[in-house]
Design an enzyme around this catalytic site. Structure first.
Site, PDB file in Angstrom:
ATOM      1  N   ASP A   8       1.013  -1.229  -0.025  1.00  0.00           N
ATOM      2  CA  ASP A   8      -0.002  -0.164   0.131  1.00  0.00           C
ATOM      3  C   ASP A   8       1.037   1.093  -0.026  1.00  0.00           C
ATOM      4  OD1 ASP A   8       0.714   0.577   2.740  1.00  0.00           O
ATOM      5  OD2 ASP A   8      -1.283   0.409   3.502  1.00  0.00           O
ATOM      6  N   CYS A  65       2.716  -2.887   4.064  1.00  0.00           N
ATOM      7  CA  CYS A  65       2.156  -1.934   4.307  1.00  0.00           C
ATOM      8  C   CYS A  65       2.720  -0.854   5.342  1.00  0.00           C
ATOM      9  CB  CYS A  65       0.533  -2.127   4.941  1.00  0.00           C
ATOM     10  SG  CYS A  65       0.424  -2.997   6.379  1.00  0.00           S
ATOM     11  N   THR A  67       2.760  -0.783   8.782  1.00  0.00           N
ATOM     12  CA  THR A  67       3.625  -1.771   9.801  1.00  0.00           C
ATOM     13  C   THR A  67       3.771  -3.171   9.271  1.00  0.00           C
ATOM     14  OG1 THR A  67       1.268  -2.228  10.434  1.00  0.00           O
ATOM     15  CG2 THR A  67       2.283  -0.377  11.510  1.00  0.00           C
ATOM     16  N   HIS A  98      10.041 -23.372  10.192  1.00  0.00           N
ATOM     17  CA  HIS A  98       8.715 -23.908  11.150  1.00  0.00           C
ATOM     18  C   HIS A  98       7.213 -23.673  10.373  1.00  0.00           C
ATOM     19  CE1 HIS A  98      11.029 -24.379  15.285  1.00  0.00           C
ATOM     20  NE2 HIS A  98      11.850 -24.532  14.082  1.00  0.00           N
ATOM     21  N   HIS A 133       6.902 -30.072  11.998  1.00  0.00           N
ATOM     22  CA  HIS A 133       6.314 -28.653  11.718  1.00  0.00           C
ATOM     23  C   HIS A 133       5.242 -28.999  10.722  1.00  0.00           C
ATOM     24  CE1 HIS A 133       9.448 -27.302  14.094  1.00  0.00           C
ATOM     25  NE2 HIS A 133      10.346 -27.751  13.410  1.00  0.00           N
TER      26      HIS A 133
HETATM   27  C1  RB5 Z   1      -2.155   3.152   6.213  1.00  0.00           C
HETATM   28  O1  RB5 Z   1      -2.090   4.282   6.588  1.00  0.00           O
HETATM   29  C2  RB5 Z   1      -1.653   2.198   7.157  1.00  0.00           C
HETATM   30  O2  RB5 Z   1      -2.792   2.118   8.210  1.00  0.00           O
HETATM   31  C3  RB5 Z   1      -1.391   0.700   6.641  1.00  0.00           C
HETATM   32  O3  RB5 Z   1      -0.231   1.215   5.754  1.00  0.00           O
HETATM   33  C4  RB5 Z   1      -0.909  -0.212   7.768  1.00  0.00           C
HETATM   34  O4  RB5 Z   1       0.296   0.272   8.586  1.00  0.00           O
HETATM   35  C5  RB5 Z   1      -2.082  -1.106   8.227  1.00  0.00           C
HETATM   36  O5  RB5 Z   1      -1.545  -1.818   9.127  1.00  0.00           O
END
Ligand code: RB5
Length: 145
Positions: A8, A65, A67, A98, A133
Site C-alpha cells: 500500500d 504496508c 507496519t 517451522h 512442523h
Molecule cells: C495506512 O495508513 C496504514 O494504516 C497501513 O499502511 C498499515 O500500517 C496498516 O496496518
C-alpha cells in the site's frame, strides 16, 4: 524462483528496494504496486496478491504496508495463505523452517534493527524442516475448514 509483491502507500520506497534486490537475486517478480504514494486499502492489495499467487505458480509472496500488520492480517483470512509478519532475520528464518510461510509481510514505516533486505534473505535462504512442523501446519489448514 518467482514471487508476487504488493504494497500500500505506506511502503512504496521499501517495495522499490525489495523489487531491485529480488531481481538482483535472480527472482522473477510480479509487482502489483502501488508504485506511487496513492492511498489504497491494504486488504485490497492482500486480496489481489493472494489471487495472483494462486493463479501462479509462485514460490512465495511479499506484502507490505505501513507496519506490515494490516496486510498480514488480511492475507491470513484467505484460505491457503500463511503470511508471517517478520520482525528480524530470526523470525524470517523460523517463518520458513517451522511455518513454511508462503507469504511474508514487512512494514515500510517500521525502523527495523536489521536491514529489511537481510530479513528477506534470511527467509529465502532457509528451508522448511517438515516433520512435526508439517503436522502443525496441517492443523492450521484444518482450522480453515
Ligand atoms: C495506512 O495508513 C496504514 O494504516 C497501513 O499502511 C498499515 O500500517 C496498516 O496496518
Amino acid at each position: 524462483m518467482k514471487c508476487v509483491l504488493a504494497n500500500d502507500h505506506g511502503a512504496v520506497e521499501l517495495a522499490k528496494r525489495i523489487l531491485t534486490h529480488l531481481e538482483e537475486r535472480g527472482i522473477e517478480v510480479k509487482y502489483l504496486g502501488v508504485a506511487e504514494e496513492i492511498s489504497v486499502d491494504y486488504p485490497d492489495k492482500a486480496k489481489e496478491a493472494s489471487e495472483e499467487f494462486f493463479k501462479g505458480p509462485y514460490d512465495f509472496g511479499i506484502l507490505l504496508c505501513g507496519t506490515g500488520i494490516g496486510i498480514s492480517i488480511a492475507a491470513n483470512k484467505i484460505k491457503g495463505i500463511r503470511c508471517a509478519l517478520l520482525s528480524d532475520t530470526y523470525t524470517a528464518k523460523m517463518a520458513k523452517e517451522h511455518n513454511n510461510a508462503n507469504m511474508i509481510a514487512l512494514g515500510g514505516r517500521v525502523s527495523y534493527k536489521e536491514d529489511p533486505l537481510k530479513i528477506i534473505d534470511s527467509y529465502l535462504d532457509a528451508s522448511f524442516l517438515g516433520g512435526r512442523h508439517q503436522r502443525r501446519i496441517d492443523k492450521i489448514t484444518a482450522l480453515e475448514n
